[in-house]
Design a protein around this motif. Structure first.
Motif, PDB file in Angstrom:
ATOM      1  N   SER A   2      28.963  46.434  -1.469  1.00 60.58           N
ATOM      2  CA  SER A   2      28.286  45.975  -2.694  1.00 60.58           C
ATOM      3  C   SER A   2      28.942  46.563  -3.932  1.00 60.58           C
ATOM      4  N   GLU A   3      29.487  47.771  -3.819  1.00 58.67           N
ATOM      5  CA  GLU A   3      30.126  48.424  -4.976  1.00 58.67           C
ATOM      6  C   GLU A   3      31.404  47.682  -5.374  1.00 58.67           C
ATOM      7  N   ALA A   4      32.087  47.126  -4.386  1.00 57.60           N
ATOM      8  CA  ALA A   4      33.370  46.471  -4.677  1.00 57.60           C
ATOM      9  C   ALA A   4      33.177  45.039  -5.195  1.00 57.60           C
ATOM     10  N   LEU A   5      31.940  44.534  -5.066  1.00 56.03           N
ATOM     11  CA  LEU A   5      31.673  43.156  -5.488  1.00 56.03           C
ATOM     12  C   LEU A   5      31.604  43.077  -7.017  1.00 56.03           C
ATOM     13  N   VAL A   6      32.294  42.129  -7.590  1.00 57.20           N
ATOM     14  CA  VAL A   6      32.209  41.922  -9.042  1.00 57.20           C
ATOM     15  C   VAL A   6      31.387  40.653  -9.270  1.00 57.20           C
ATOM     16  N   PRO A   7      30.156  40.800  -9.719  1.00 57.47           N
ATOM     17  CA  PRO A   7      29.314  39.614  -9.867  1.00 57.47           C
ATOM     18  C   PRO A   7      29.770  38.747 -11.031  1.00 57.47           C
ATOM     19  N   SER A   8      29.628  37.435 -10.887  1.00 52.29           N
ATOM     20  CA  SER A   8      29.852  36.552 -12.040  1.00 52.29           C
ATOM     21  C   SER A   8      28.631  36.686 -12.945  1.00 52.29           C
ATOM     22  N   PRO A   9      28.730  36.201 -14.190  1.00 48.27           N
ATOM     23  CA  PRO A   9      27.537  36.221 -15.045  1.00 48.27           C
ATOM     24  C   PRO A   9      26.367  35.481 -14.390  1.00 48.27           C
ATOM     25  N   ILE A  10      26.679  34.451 -13.610  1.00 51.02           N
ATOM     26  CA  ILE A  10      25.597  33.684 -12.973  1.00 51.02           C
ATOM     27  C   ILE A  10      24.913  34.519 -11.898  1.00 51.02           C
ATOM     28  N   LEU A  11      25.721  35.231 -11.112  1.00 51.23           N
ATOM     29  CA  LEU A  11      25.134  36.098 -10.078  1.00 51.23           C
ATOM     30  C   LEU A  11      24.276  37.189 -10.726  1.00 51.23           C
ATOM     31  N   SER A  12      24.761  37.745 -11.831  1.00 51.39           N
ATOM     32  CA  SER A  12      23.971  38.771 -12.531  1.00 51.39           C
ATOM     33  C   SER A  12      22.648  38.187 -13.005  1.00 51.39           C
ATOM     34  N   ALA A  13      22.696  36.955 -13.500  1.00 49.28           N
ATOM     35  CA  ALA A  13      21.464  36.314 -13.972  1.00 49.28           C
ATOM     36  C   ALA A  13      20.503  36.086 -12.806  1.00 49.28           C
ATOM     37  N   MET A  14      21.046  35.738 -11.641  1.00 52.85           N
ATOM     38  CA  MET A  14      20.179  35.519 -10.474  1.00 52.85           C
ATOM     39  C   MET A  14      19.481  36.818 -10.093  1.00 52.85           C
ATOM     40  N   ARG A  15      20.240  37.899 -10.101  1.00 53.11           N
ATOM     41  CA  ARG A  15      19.649  39.193  -9.723  1.00 53.11           C
ATOM     42  C   ARG A  15      18.540  39.606 -10.659  1.00 53.11           C
ATOM     43  N   THR A  16      18.736  39.334 -11.965  1.00 50.24           N
ATOM     44  CA  THR A  16      17.778  39.850 -12.945  1.00 50.24           C
ATOM     45  C   THR A  16      16.751  38.804 -13.390  1.00 50.24           C
ATOM     46  N   GLY A  17      16.846  37.590 -12.843  1.00 50.29           N
ATOM     47  CA  GLY A  17      15.910  36.540 -13.261  1.00 50.29           C
ATOM     48  C   GLY A  17      16.129  36.132 -14.703  1.00 50.29           C
ATOM     49  N   SER A  18      17.401  36.004 -15.088  1.00 53.81           N
ATOM     50  CA  SER A  18      17.729  35.663 -16.478  1.00 53.81           C
ATOM     51  C   SER A  18      18.326  34.260 -16.570  1.00 53.81           C
ATOM     52  N   VAL A  19      18.624  33.882 -17.802  1.00 58.22           N
ATOM     53  CA  VAL A  19      19.248  32.583 -18.052  1.00 58.22           C
ATOM     54  C   VAL A  19      20.756  32.788 -18.156  1.00 58.22           C
ATOM     55  N   ALA A  20      21.519  32.072 -17.351  1.00 58.32           N
ATOM     56  CA  ALA A  20      22.981  32.118 -17.482  1.00 58.32           C
ATOM     57  C   ALA A  20      23.432  30.866 -18.202  1.00 58.32           C
ATOM     58  N   ASN A  22      36.578  43.851  -6.851  1.00 57.66           N
ATOM     59  CA  ASN A  22      37.393  44.899  -7.446  1.00 57.66           C
ATOM     60  C   ASN A  22      38.397  45.280  -6.354  1.00 57.66           C
ATOM     61  N   TYR A  23      39.645  44.847  -6.509  1.00 57.73           N
ATOM     62  CA  TYR A  23      40.594  44.960  -5.389  1.00 57.73           C
ATOM     63  C   TYR A  23      40.928  46.400  -5.032  1.00 57.73           C
ATOM     64  N   ALA A  24      40.917  47.293  -6.014  1.00 59.54           N
ATOM     65  CA  ALA A  24      41.206  48.694  -5.694  1.00 59.54           C
ATOM     66  C   ALA A  24      40.147  49.225  -4.718  1.00 59.54           C
ATOM     67  N   LEU A  25      38.857  48.956  -5.034  1.00 62.96           N
ATOM     68  CA  LEU A  25      37.781  49.420  -4.149  1.00 62.96           C
ATOM     69  C   LEU A  25      37.798  48.679  -2.815  1.00 62.96           C
ATOM     70  N   LEU A  26      38.097  47.407  -2.900  1.00 63.18           N
ATOM     71  CA  LEU A  26      38.100  46.584  -1.680  1.00 63.18           C
ATOM     72  C   LEU A  26      39.154  47.113  -0.702  1.00 63.18           C
ATOM     73  N   LEU A  27      40.341  47.409  -1.236  1.00 58.66           N
ATOM     74  CA  LEU A  27      41.426  47.897  -0.364  1.00 58.66           C
ATOM     75  C   LEU A  27      41.113  49.305   0.145  1.00 58.66           C
ATOM     76  N   ALA A  28      40.515  50.126  -0.713  1.00 52.32           N
ATOM     77  CA  ALA A  28      40.259  51.512  -0.320  1.00 52.32           C
ATOM     78  C   ALA A  28      39.138  51.614   0.720  1.00 52.32           C
ATOM     79  N   HIS A  29      38.036  50.852   0.499  1.00 52.36           N
ATOM     80  CA  HIS A  29      36.858  51.070   1.352  1.00 52.36           C
ATOM     81  C   HIS A  29      36.382  49.820   2.075  1.00 52.36           C
ATOM     82  N   GLY A  30      37.087  48.715   1.911  1.00 50.94           N
ATOM     83  CA  GLY A  30      36.613  47.482   2.536  1.00 50.94           C
ATOM     84  C   GLY A  30      35.505  46.863   1.708  1.00 50.94           C
ATOM     85  N   PRO A  31      35.024  45.685   2.126  1.00 55.08           N
ATOM     86  CA  PRO A  31      33.998  45.001   1.342  1.00 55.08           C
ATOM     87  C   PRO A  31      32.699  45.806   1.306  1.00 55.08           C
TER      88      PRO A  31
END
Ligand SMILES: Nc1ncnc2c1ncn2[C@@H]1O[C@H](COP(=O)(O)OP(=O)(O)OP(=O)(O)O)[C@@H](O)[C@H]1O
Ligand SMILES: [Mg+2]
Length: 385
Positions: free
Chosen positions: A152-170, A141-150
């Motif tokens: 976890s809040e500024a990270l935009v997960p892909s659907p695959i990353l979300s599936a990895m976090r939750t143990g789901s099927v992507a 999320n470039y607005a957050l990235l520019l405002a506060h630097g890298p």
């Protein structure tokens, strides 16, 4: 307070079949692979149906809001063994690649599998020539990235990353349309089961590890640039399953009727196409697809695939014409024009092959005295011959 429900053109499977899924979770309390909502057997039943049998909940499993008995309708028409192999692949947390001709329900099967296994079919990346590695991994999320630097809040997960976090099927649709170097981002992800986020080095978020249950279902269309061009490393991380066209005329006709009827229900219009017309439509599709008529006569195949999905689309168009222009003409008279539209999709010159089909199989059936085929034979002019 008023609640408004917004109608959806397409309901995701986990929503459309929520009560069946809840029922099956209660019905089969057996052991489940880590992260799974249902047992492997219940997943197969959800997809291939309970053969018309009503499943009955044991007394101790009954719960408010759940029906005591339920027959599960088949959703995917095809071999049960194929669905079982898919489920076993996922239970082993291996990647599953569904390959086949267009319109053979690969996407539908992947959606049903993911909805049943982990309760969501919405973690999906659509593969195109423009798909980037970020879309498979993560962006910012470039607005957050520019405002506060890298962070976890500024990270935009892909659907695959979300599936990895939750143990789901992507799901990755049309994987072979992605550039090979983009596809290869999946190799490390499927072998290491983690994604490194170097921008967050030194924090908790520096590496995302896949939770148990995470896996991928990809689909690939045999008409696109090939599965053969996938890297050997990536191929090795997937189990391949080939999804073919429906083997049986009656099963395909019933499916086309069911799906066209459902499409009409969605627009709240009546469905009034005769079974005989549906059967003629599906017969023509199958004859042209297979290059051989039901009777065993040779038929010249057009280069387009004549898929079940297209047959559903034509049946729905006929039903819509019937509903919105009632009495204008009989629906059968619209069939040749629709068939011509489908047949000419890949090669406009293929119209001649449809004409050949009319002069061969359709004429012979008409001469044998079948009334409906006689009527179709009389409509030959529509094909411009
Ligand atoms: N074996 C089948 N069982 C149930 N429905 C089927 C079957 N074959 C085709 N269909 C119908 O075809 C529709 C389209 O299927 P889907 O979009 O999943 O195909 P696909 O194989 O992903 O096609 P593409 O390669 O073009 O993406 C389904 O929604 C369903 O109506
Ligand atoms: Mg698809």
């Amino acid at each position: 307070m008023t609640t408004t429900t917004t109608a959806r053109q397409v309901d995701p499977a986990e929503h459309a079949y929520a009560s069946e899924l809840a029922f099956l979770a209660a019905y089969d309390g057996g052991p489940r692979p880590p992260g799974w909502r249902l047992t492997p057997r219940a997943v197969v039943t959800f997809i291939t149906g309970s053969d018309g049998r009503e499943l009955e909940l044991a007394k101790e499993d009954r719960r408010e809001g759940l029906p005591g008995k339920l027959a599960i309708p088949a959703k995917f028409v095809g071999e049960r063994a194929l669905v079982e192999r898919c489920v076993v692949t996922l239970a082993g947390e291996r990647g599953l690649l569904l390959v086949g001709e267009p319109g053979t329900a690969k996407s539908m099967l992947s959606e049903l599998l993911s909805a049943a296994v982990c309760g969501t079919s919405e973690l999906v990346v659509q593969g195109t020539a423009g798909t980037t590695e970020d879309q498979l991994r993560y962006g910012w999320n470039y607005a957050l990235l520019l405002a506060h630097g890298p962070s976890s809040e500024a990270l935009v997960p892909s659907p695959i990353l979300s599936a990895m976090r939750t143990g789901s099927v992507a799901r990755v649709e049309e994987i072979t349309r992605c550039l090979p170097e983009v596809q290869d981002a999946l190799v490390s992800l499927l072998s290491d089961r983690r994604i490194a986020v170097p921008e967050l080095a030194g924090t908790d978020g520096a590496t995302v590890h896949a939770a148990p249950g995470f896996t991928l279902i990809a689909t690939a269309n045999l008409r696109d640039q090939g599965v053969s061009e996938m890297s050997a490393a990536l191929k090795r991380r997937f189990n391949f399953e080939t999804v073919g066209p429906i083997g049986d005329l009656a099963a395909e006709t019933a499916l086309v009727g069911r799906q066209a009827r459902a499409a009409m229900e969605r627009v709240k219009a009546p469905f009034a196409v005769d079974d005989a017309v549906l059967e003629a439509l599906v017969t023509a599709f199958r004859d042209l697809r297979e290059g051989r008529s039901v009777e065993g006569w040779d038929v010249e195949r057009p280069s387009t695939v004549m898929s079940t999905a297209e047959a559903v689309a034509v049946a729905t168009s006929l039903a819509l014409a019937q509903a919105y222009f009632p009495g204008d003409r009989d629906v059968l008279s619209l069939l040749p024009g629709h068939l011509l539209g489908v047949v000419r999709k890949d090669d406009p010159a293929d119209g001649a092959k449809l004409l050949g089909y009319w002069d061969g199989a359709v004429r012979r059936r008409a001469e044998d005295g079948a009334r409906l085929w006689r009527r179709l034979w009389e409509l030959r002019d529509v094909l411009g011959g």
